[in-house]
Write an enzyme that holds these catalytic residues in place. Structure first.
Site, short mmCIF file in Angstrom:
data_model
loop_
_atom_site.label_atom_id
_atom_site.label_comp_id
_atom_site.label_asym_id
_atom_site.label_seq_id
_atom_site.Cartn_x
_atom_site.Cartn_y
_atom_site.Cartn_z
N GLU A 101 48.90 34.00 16.40
CA GLU A 101 49.98 33.69 16.71
C GLU A 101 51.42 34.18 18.19
O GLU A 101 50.21 35.28 18.76
CB GLU A 101 51.30 34.84 15.89
CG GLU A 101 53.06 33.82 15.86
CD GLU A 101 54.19 35.23 15.70
OE1 GLU A 101 53.31 36.51 15.15
OE2 GLU A 101 54.59 34.10 14.72
N CYS A 157 59.66 32.71 14.42
CA CYS A 157 58.45 33.09 13.14
C CYS A 157 58.00 32.26 12.18
O CYS A 157 56.48 31.65 12.09
CB CYS A 157 58.37 34.39 11.87
SG CYS A 157 59.30 34.37 11.22
N GLU A 181 57.54 41.05 6.34
CA GLU A 181 56.67 39.59 6.68
C GLU A 181 56.48 39.69 8.93
O GLU A 181 57.07 39.71 9.08
CB GLU A 181 58.67 38.60 6.83
CG GLU A 181 58.98 37.73 6.72
CD GLU A 181 58.37 36.99 8.31
OE1 GLU A 181 57.34 36.77 9.03
OE2 GLU A 181 59.61 37.10 8.95
N LYS A 188 66.50 50.61 11.70
CA LYS A 188 65.95 51.16 13.01
C LYS A 188 65.38 49.27 13.58
O LYS A 188 64.32 48.86 13.09
CB LYS A 188 64.45 51.33 13.66
CG LYS A 188 64.23 52.21 14.08
CD LYS A 188 63.75 52.15 15.58
CE LYS A 188 62.33 51.11 15.41
NZ LYS A 188 62.80 50.21 16.71
#
Ligand code: ADP
Length: 468
Positions: free
Chosen positions: A365, A269, A236, A161
């Site tokens: 973030e 990331c 993650e 997905k």
């Protein structure tokens, strides 16, 4: 575009107002259920292939990715805004490498056998079953292959997905999988919205593994669904990496690499987004950093002369700007940038000197071209600042002292620490995050272990053979 099996109008791609790039299916709960059923049937076949048979198909997949590298890279560039050259040479190329790596690892993935207590003891690694693979919108092709390859190598069927903001290269991957010869039902693609079809997939009790890359908030949702069905999952979940520069560093290299964190518009990331510099070299570092940052050209990611392409989506650009506006309102200093680009889909590379280490822009973030700049007086303070967020994916240290490299490297709380370099790594090494950056480890046998169920088989008066 021709030749990629997708009806894409590349001349429209860089203008948000020009209309959609392509139409993509929006799967629902019924789509998810059908895909899982197909994967259950596909697992019976693919899971019974020997490692060598799987490796053969996976090497064919790698060949096909290489043969279609340029087209895949262009689709990815149009969908994401990342630099075409870097897509071609770096990220799409890595896609083929990921399949080859796991094709090679699976044939060497050893079972253990020994005699004890009058028994032959054998540890068998069984494929676990259908695996749901949910991938994020940044670096979609590379990250998809990174997660799909070990699942398939281990003998699991997959239901992929991809993210709704960049779903196109996943369609190419599924076509190539067909061509490579993955048996029916072993490789499945479901397109759609995360909260809809993604949530239905991870809630399905026939799924035996879930592997996810995305935000901590979504990771929590998926973790709950996995817990409900007692399904192992890896996640993650992003980072807020420190980039620590000591006075003894090669300053030019460190400043260049710091400015390079604006690459891919900061939608990475692993990026070192918190620049931490020893006080004594503060001014000198900033001069060099600004020189390198000034040289970056924002533009069309298809052009060789461009360094930074647009951000993925207007909503995301608004998210990025929200962080910067809140930082300014809270008293942080905008050192450079701080606004969306005029007349384009870029965000201007931004450096912020926070009023405090608690500032939102230090602790959360942003996933855009927004870096923070802080100084430290001692090594201990550098380590304390570096370890001061809830994240722990990656970190970077710049020093010419080997002793310091190891001392500081060992003291950092992160899944990956680079000293005097960035991004390069051996793909058999563990990859993953501490804290809210993730659960579990990918990379090499770590991912194969996750996708396998271990069985201990004991045969009274049996004789050990290397492989039963
Ligand atoms: P981001 O916040 O960076 O956009 P997300 O974590 O929301 O990233 O998305 C990463 C992937 O997770 C995407 O493929 C998205 O469709 C999917 N996703 C989002 N919400 C859910 C959910 N509730 N269940 C399963 N998958 C989801």
């Amino acid at each position: 575009m021709d030749g990629v099996g997708l009806d894409i109008h590349d001349e429209l791609a860089l203008d948000w107002d020009a209309g959609p790039l392509a139409d993509v299916a929006r799967g629902d709960a019924a789509t998810a259920a059908a895909a899982v059923d197909a994967a259950v049937a596909g697992f019976d076949v693919w899971g019974s292939y020997t490692p060598a048979q799987r490796a053969e198909v996976m090497h064919r997949m790698a060949d096909l990715i290489e043969a279609n590298n340029d087209d895949i890279a262009m689709v990815e560039t149009l969908d994401m805004g990342f630099m075409y050259e870097s897509m071609k040479n770096r990220l799409v190329a890595r896609g083929a490498i990921n399949f080859r790596l796991y094709a090679d690892l699976i044939v060497d993935y050893e079972e253990r056998a020994w005699d004890a207590k009058n028994m032959a003891n054998v540890v068998q690694r069984m494929p676990a079953g259908p695996a749901v693979v949910i991938t994020p919108w940044n670096a979609p092709f590379m990250l998809s292959t990174w997660k799909l390859a070990p699942a398939l190598a281990a003998g699991n069927s997959v239901i992929h997905k991809p993210a709704e903001w960049s779903p196109l290269s996943a369609a190419l991957l599924a076509e190539l999988a067909d061509e490579a010869g993955f048996p029916a039902g072993s490789y499945n693609l479901v397109q759609g919205i995360g909260e809809e079809v993604g949530a239905a997939l991870v809630a399905d009790p026939k799924v035996r593994r879930i592997t996810f890359t995305g935000s901590p908030a979504t990771g929590r949702h998926i973790g709950k669904a996995a817990a409900e069905n007692l399904v192992p999952f890896t996640a993650e979940l992003g980072g807020k990496g420190p980039l620590v520069v000591f006075a003894d560093a090669d300053l030019n290299a460190a400043a260049y690499r710091a400015a390079w964190q604006f690459d891919d518009s900061g939608q990475v990331c692993l990026a070192g987004t918190r620049i931490l510099v020893e006080e004594s070299i503060r001014d000198e570092f900033l001069v060099k950093f600004n020189e390198h940052a000034d040289a970056l050209v924002l533009g069309d990611p298809r052009d060789d002369g461009t360094d930074i392409g647009p951000v993925v989506h207007p909503d995301h650009r608004a998210n990025i700007h929200g962080f910067v506006e809140r930082a300014a309102a809270a008293g942080d200093t905008i050192v450079r940038g701080g606004m969306p680009a005029e007349d384009s889909m870029h965000y201007v590379p931004t450096l912020i000197e926070p009023a405090s280490n608690d500032s939102e822009v230090v602790q959360h973030e942003v996933f855009g071209p927004v870096l923070t700049f802080q100084t430290f007086a001692t090594e201990a303070e550098a380590i304390e600042l570096a370890n001061s967020t809830a994240y722990g994916l990656s970190a970077m240290v710049w020093t010419t002292s080997q002793d310091r490299a190891e001392r500081v490297g060992r003291a950092l709380r992160a899944g990956l620490v680079w000293v005097n370099t960035f991004l390069v790594r051996d793909l058999t090494a563990p990859f993953g995050g501490c804290g809210i950056s993730g659960i579990g480890r990918e990379g090499g046998d770590h991912a194969l272990d996750f996708h396998s169920d271990l069985k201990t088989l004991m045969i009274l008066n049996g004789t050990v053979t290397a492989n039963l």
